[in-house]
Design a protein around this motif. Structure first.
Motif, PDB file in Angstrom:
ATOM      1  N   LEU A   1      30.571  33.387  44.213  1.00  0.00           N
ATOM      2  CA  LEU A   1      31.083  34.446  44.949  1.00  0.00           C
ATOM      3  C   LEU A   1      31.966  35.167  43.728  1.00  0.00           C
ATOM      4  O   LEU A   1      32.224  34.803  42.482  1.00  0.00           O
ATOM      5  N   GLY A   2      32.007  36.572  43.994  1.00  0.00           N
ATOM      6  CA  GLY A   2      32.918  37.509  43.179  1.00  0.00           C
ATOM      7  C   GLY A   2      33.378  38.635  43.727  1.00  0.00           C
ATOM      8  O   GLY A   2      33.155  39.220  44.676  1.00  0.00           O
ATOM      9  N   LYS A   3      34.677  38.766  43.236  1.00  0.00           N
ATOM     10  CA  LYS A   3      35.278  40.043  43.610  1.00  0.00           C
ATOM     11  C   LYS A   3      34.398  41.286  43.176  1.00  0.00           C
ATOM     12  O   LYS A   3      33.965  41.395  41.952  1.00  0.00           O
ATOM     13  N   VAL A   4      34.638  42.531  43.898  1.00  0.00           N
ATOM     14  CA  VAL A   4      33.701  43.589  43.389  1.00  0.00           C
ATOM     15  C   VAL A   4      34.781  44.629  42.605  1.00  0.00           C
ATOM     16  O   VAL A   4      35.843  44.580  42.948  1.00  0.00           O
ATOM     17  N   LEU A   5      33.830  44.975  41.572  1.00  0.00           N
ATOM     18  CA  LEU A   5      34.646  45.948  40.639  1.00  0.00           C
ATOM     19  C   LEU A   5      33.927  47.446  40.959  1.00  0.00           C
ATOM     20  O   LEU A   5      32.797  47.609  41.033  1.00  0.00           O
TER      21      LEU A   5
ATOM     22  N   ALA B   1      40.759  46.211  37.389  1.00  0.00           N
ATOM     23  CA  ALA B   1      39.568  45.580  37.876  1.00  0.00           C
ATOM     24  C   ALA B   1      39.010  44.490  37.153  1.00  0.00           C
ATOM     25  O   ALA B   1      39.024  43.262  37.502  1.00  0.00           O
ATOM     26  N   LEU B   2      39.149  44.525  35.685  1.00  0.00           N
ATOM     27  CA  LEU B   2      38.680  43.533  34.836  1.00  0.00           C
ATOM     28  C   LEU B   2      39.756  42.467  34.919  1.00  0.00           C
ATOM     29  O   LEU B   2      39.427  41.083  34.882  1.00  0.00           O
ATOM     30  N   ASP B   3      40.918  42.762  34.878  1.00  0.00           N
ATOM     31  CA  ASP B   3      41.959  41.808  34.680  1.00  0.00           C
ATOM     32  C   ASP B   3      41.935  40.727  36.046  1.00  0.00           C
ATOM     33  O   ASP B   3      42.199  39.647  35.867  1.00  0.00           O
ATOM     34  N   GLU B   4      41.949  41.628  37.048  1.00  0.00           N
ATOM     35  CA  GLU B   4      41.785  40.888  38.435  1.00  0.00           C
ATOM     36  C   GLU B   4      40.607  39.766  38.329  1.00  0.00           C
ATOM     37  O   GLU B   4      40.844  38.703  38.936  1.00  0.00           O
ATOM     38  N   THR B   5      39.708  40.203  37.904  1.00  0.00           N
ATOM     39  CA  THR B   5      38.392  39.643  37.963  1.00  0.00           C
ATOM     40  C   THR B   5      38.631  38.044  36.905  1.00  0.00           C
ATOM     41  O   THR B   5      38.385  37.128  37.431  1.00  0.00           O
ATOM     42  N   GLU B   6      39.220  38.533  35.979  1.00  0.00           N
ATOM     43  CA  GLU B   6      39.549  37.295  35.106  1.00  0.00           C
ATOM     44  C   GLU B   6      40.562  36.225  35.604  1.00  0.00           C
ATOM     45  O   GLU B   6      40.054  35.026  35.502  1.00  0.00           O
ATOM     46  N   ALA B   7      41.501  36.891  36.295  1.00  0.00           N
ATOM     47  CA  ALA B   7      42.421  35.961  36.924  1.00  0.00           C
ATOM     48  C   ALA B   7      41.688  35.112  37.939  1.00  0.00           C
ATOM     49  O   ALA B   7      41.917  34.005  38.129  1.00  0.00           O
ATOM     50  N   LEU B   8      40.722  35.666  38.472  1.00  0.00           N
ATOM     51  CA  LEU B   8      40.010  35.009  39.779  1.00  0.00           C
ATOM     52  C   LEU B   8      39.077  34.019  39.161  1.00  0.00           C
ATOM     53  O   LEU B   8      38.681  32.780  39.437  1.00  0.00           O
ATOM     54  N   ILE B   9      38.488  34.265  37.987  1.00  0.00           N
ATOM     55  CA  ILE B   9      37.609  33.260  37.235  1.00  0.00           C
ATOM     56  C   ILE B   9      38.292  31.871  36.944  1.00  0.00           C
ATOM     57  O   ILE B   9      38.166  31.085  37.153  1.00  0.00           O
TER      58      ILE B   9
ATOM     59  N   PRO C   1      30.150  43.749  39.828  1.00  0.00           N
ATOM     60  CA  PRO C   1      30.486  45.292  39.869  1.00  0.00           C
ATOM     61  C   PRO C   1      29.482  45.679  41.221  1.00  0.00           C
ATOM     62  O   PRO C   1      28.405  45.034  41.276  1.00  0.00           O
ATOM     63  N   ARG C   2      30.259  46.783  41.840  1.00  0.00           N
ATOM     64  CA  ARG C   2      29.382  47.101  43.045  1.00  0.00           C
ATOM     65  C   ARG C   2      28.079  47.511  42.539  1.00  0.00           C
ATOM     66  O   ARG C   2      26.821  47.021  42.950  1.00  0.00           O
ATOM     67  N   PHE C   3      27.911  48.639  41.932  1.00  0.00           N
ATOM     68  CA  PHE C   3      26.539  49.217  41.364  1.00  0.00           C
ATOM     69  C   PHE C   3      26.940  50.104  40.250  1.00  0.00           C
ATOM     70  O   PHE C   3      28.009  50.786  40.111  1.00  0.00           O
ATOM     71  N   ALA C   4      25.898  50.593  39.401  1.00  0.00           N
ATOM     72  CA  ALA C   4      26.255  51.562  38.298  1.00  0.00           C
ATOM     73  C   ALA C   4      26.862  52.810  38.726  1.00  0.00           C
ATOM     74  O   ALA C   4      27.714  53.359  37.985  1.00  0.00           O
ATOM     75  N   VAL C   5      26.485  53.210  40.023  1.00  0.00           N
ATOM     76  CA  VAL C   5      27.235  54.372  40.494  1.00  0.00           C
ATOM     77  C   VAL C   5      28.895  54.498  40.456  1.00  0.00           C
ATOM     78  O   VAL C   5      29.382  55.590  40.161  1.00  0.00           O
TER      79      VAL C   5
ATOM     80  N   LEU D   1      31.054  48.156  33.104  1.00  0.00           N
ATOM     81  CA  LEU D   1      30.001  47.455  33.211  1.00  0.00           C
ATOM     82  C   LEU D   1      30.142  46.641  31.817  1.00  0.00           C
ATOM     83  O   LEU D   1      29.802  45.546  31.987  1.00  0.00           O
ATOM     84  N   ARG D   2      30.503  47.079  30.638  1.00  0.00           N
ATOM     85  CA  ARG D   2      30.390  46.443  29.542  1.00  0.00           C
ATOM     86  C   ARG D   2      31.453  45.183  29.541  1.00  0.00           C
ATOM     87  O   ARG D   2      31.352  44.178  28.948  1.00  0.00           O
ATOM     88  N   GLY D   3      32.667  45.516  30.262  1.00  0.00           N
ATOM     89  CA  GLY D   3      33.557  44.480  30.369  1.00  0.00           C
ATOM     90  C   GLY D   3      33.340  43.574  31.381  1.00  0.00           C
ATOM     91  O   GLY D   3      33.494  42.234  31.128  1.00  0.00           O
ATOM     92  N   CYS D   4      32.275  43.817  32.190  1.00  0.00           N
ATOM     93  CA  CYS D   4      31.701  42.582  32.911  1.00  0.00           C
ATOM     94  C   CYS D   4      31.048  41.378  32.187  1.00  0.00           C
ATOM     95  O   CYS D   4      30.914  40.527  32.359  1.00  0.00           O
ATOM     96  N   ARG D   5      30.102  42.273  31.348  1.00  0.00           N
ATOM     97  CA  ARG D   5      29.265  41.152  30.527  1.00  0.00           C
ATOM     98  C   ARG D   5      29.984  40.593  29.395  1.00  0.00           C
ATOM     99  O   ARG D   5      30.033  39.253  29.477  1.00  0.00           O
TER     100      ARG D   5
END
Lengths: 436, 436
Positions: free
Chosen positions: A140-144, A160-168, A185-189, A196-200
């Motif tokens: 599962l994942g939170k959407v960015l 968005a990235l910080d919240e993701t990291e906290a959830l990880i 991430p929702r999609f490139a648009v 996107l680079r932060g997601c990687r």
């Protein structure tokens, strides 16, 4: 537990009068029933017509379940920006929890034991908690979303990235490993390059974390990306690090030759969502071509507003029928092929190693099915039955990690009728609010 | 009987907190529940979430039910000539009766109250008797094949026509009008000109008899007809009298502009079978175009070997989704449109005048549905629900001519489990015999 029935070991192998023995979270034996009855005389015994590996929903939006039927027969952008995203933006933690739970219960009732789940921007923790409550397996994942997004959903990149990291940190590899994290991430648009680079970077920083996003679902989407980046969408995703064998890309309807080569070479997983692609008129993904190239293609129902069901049996049937009519070849995408997409391929995309087949030492994620239903009588071939005639309503048992979660029409320890009632109340409130 | 619930009057009209009152074989009132409770205080009362007109299967092969799953993922000609037709040729009267009964029980369980049924060459009487036994409404016919057909099925032209006439005399307009006759040549490829013209003569000779055949399903078929007759298939059928408002043509996938004009001008009914057309890789029928021309398009599941279900809900969903992806327009073939195809359009094709809507004075062919199922919660829109989320398993009541045939999971007066068991035995015998 000793489960008897015709055992579907994998996509192509069955054991008539077979049995599967579980202990703890694992399968300890698979084989002929008489032998196993003798070897395991004291195990609790259950009988089913068919036993199969739990199905894998390779791309699901459980939290959109309250939007089932709100915006059917509308154009994609209207559907997304006027209905689905505003609805997500409005949902508080309680609503999110109920919506996710409703989605997960639907999955378990219809034989899906694992989901790759695209949650929402806010209150992803409520959905994680719901998954843990019901016991489903999932990534599962939170959407960015940090650009060109509706108010209420768009965040600052770093937020968005910080919240993701906290959830990880909180939810990755929990509930005995049943719950894994996907950076989503929702999609490139709707994501900046930095996002996107932060997601990687986040996926690389945490062992076992994967990436899950939408890609090349729609022609407007690939045009928008090309206009902005000068690249085809899959090449852009590759440029920012979003390809590879830890990445699941949902849809991939509109790809060119070079993009397909890139998907194959990078080991990127594709999740095909045929009903959603049909209903939103997105197009027909080149699944036969992907499979021939050795791309791992999973199967997904997408969300209740665009399907409108999470039944994986419906989706297996749809995947096969759609490729047959598209290629005008009735022999293509045979029953065994789509069954493999919905089981082992899904498990590989989700990154669970001992999942998607019924094998000794593998996770005891098992579904028991009745075949004594008029609409599926007679069963002349097991895989034909599973793909073309069976339905989620035939599920009598759903087990994850050896734990019985759904048993003879009832969820163990969960009042599904109460969840449905709460879902109806929340849906009425959400839909009472004008969306635009 | 006074049935309460949200009443789906027709494709577009619903009454929340409504009721339908039946007496004898007819609906005597449709309206608001409180009013009708007051007007009909002594009627037996039943409550359902949704009440809808019984669905119409516009093209069905009930007697093929034993071949469900026998020849999936094979090419059309292999499928037809190596499996389906030899199986039909082998079936004796008892097997035919059981096969038809299994098909009709499946229909009733999933909300289909009327079928336009393409039986087989032999033992059609056994299928008629099965239809009368279970109480379903239908327009049935013995199949005529007098050329280029497998041994065991091909008959002399006059024999085929004589047997048809005998069956018309015995089974047309029986069981209080529930059973009507359709003269049923298999398709132009397997019928001589004399046979096809004879079919028209029989339909003209007996009041209310209609014609039902396959047409332009497959590219090989239209090529064969064109080679032999020098005409496109629909023009050939018109030449021999098989167009008109008493004719139902199943499929019509491959038609050109002139043929479509002919269909529209002649008032010929078309039955669209999307799942079958997909699974056999026949192609995609131009349904949107047909509807725009004013052609009456019904909906059919075709036979269990090519679907593999007779659930009309599955077929409504498929019809909508397939046209959306084919036209790349998500607004096309909306839920109400396909619901109309499966109800009123089907009734018109079948030639039942007071059928397909819930109206005062019309036949009491009514289906009661539960919506309290996880996979279809919440119901945000009734027609979206019916087409995209509901399933035949949601049916709690099926009534034909005011007679309750299926009630809370049980067929009234019929032991469905015994029929399924017999079907399994016969299928095993049939499939044990090499077909080629």
């Amino acid at each position: 537990m000793l489960l008897s029935g015709t055992v579907v070991v994998d996509a192509g192998t069955t054991i008539e009068e077979g049995a599967v023995v579980t202990a703890g979270d694992s399968i300890v034996a698979v084989g002929d029933r008489p032998d196993l009855l003798e070897q395991y005389p004291d195990h609790e015994r259950r009988e089913y017509d068919l036993l199969l590996p739990g199905l894998v929903g390779g791309h699901v939006h459980s939290v959109q379940s309250l939007g089932r039927g709100v915006a059917d027969d509308t154009a994609l952008l209207t559907w997304l920006f006027d209905y689905v995203l505003p609805m997500e933006a409005e949902m508080d933690a309680d609503v999110m929890h109920t919506a996710a739970k409703l989605g997960y219960l639907e999955c378990l009732e219809s034989g899906t034991t694992t989901v790759i789940d695209h949650l929402s921007v806010h209150h992803a923790d409520a959905a994680f908690d719901a998954a843990i409550d019901v016991g489903i397996r999932g990534r599962l994942g939170k959407v960015l979303m940090d650009k060109d997004s509706p108010s209420g959903l768009q965040q600052e990149t770093q937020t968005a990235l910080d919240e993701t990291e906290a959830l990880i940190r909180e939810y990755h590899d929990v509930n005995d490993g049943r719950i894994q994290y996907a950076v989503t991430p929702r999609f490139a648009v709707s994501c900046t390059e930095a996002c996107l680079r932060g997601c990687r970077d986040l996926a690389d920083a945490y062992d076992g974390v994967r990436i899950h996003t939408h890609a090349s679902e729609n022609r407007d989407e690939i045009t928008a990306v090309e206009t902005e980046t000068g690249m085809r969408n899959i090449h852009w995703l590759d440029e920012v690090g979003l390809t590879g064998d830890d990445v699941v890309l949902a849809h991939c309807v509109w790809t060119d030759e070079a993009e397909r080569e890139l998907l194959a070479e990078s080991g990127t997983h594709v999740c095909h969502c045929p009903s959603s692609n049909m209903k939103l008129a997105s197009g027909i993904a080149p699944v036969v071509d992907y499979l021939e190239r050795g791309i791992n293609v999973a199967l997904g129902n997408d969300g209740p507003p665009c399907n409108n069901t999470l039944d994986a049996f419906t989706e297996m049937r749809q995947a096969s029928l759609l490729q047959k009519v598209e290629t005008l070849d009735p022999t293509t995408t045979a029953a065994e092929t789509v069954f493999e997409m919905a089981t082992r391929n899904g498990a590989e995309a989700a990154g669970f190693e001992r999942l998607g087949e019924l094998r000794e030492g593998w996770n005891a994620d098992i579904v028991g099915l009745t075949t004594d239903v008029t609409r599926a009588t007679p069963v002349n071939d097991v895989f034909s039955h599973l793909v073309y005639a069976a339905h989620g309503d035939d599920v009598e048992l759903t087990m994850v990690d050896g734990e019985v979660l759904y048993d003879g029409g009832e969820h163990v320890g969960i009042d599904a009728a109460a969840v449905r009632e709460r879902a109806r109340e929340y849906a009425t409130e959400l839909n009472a609010t004008p969306k635009t």
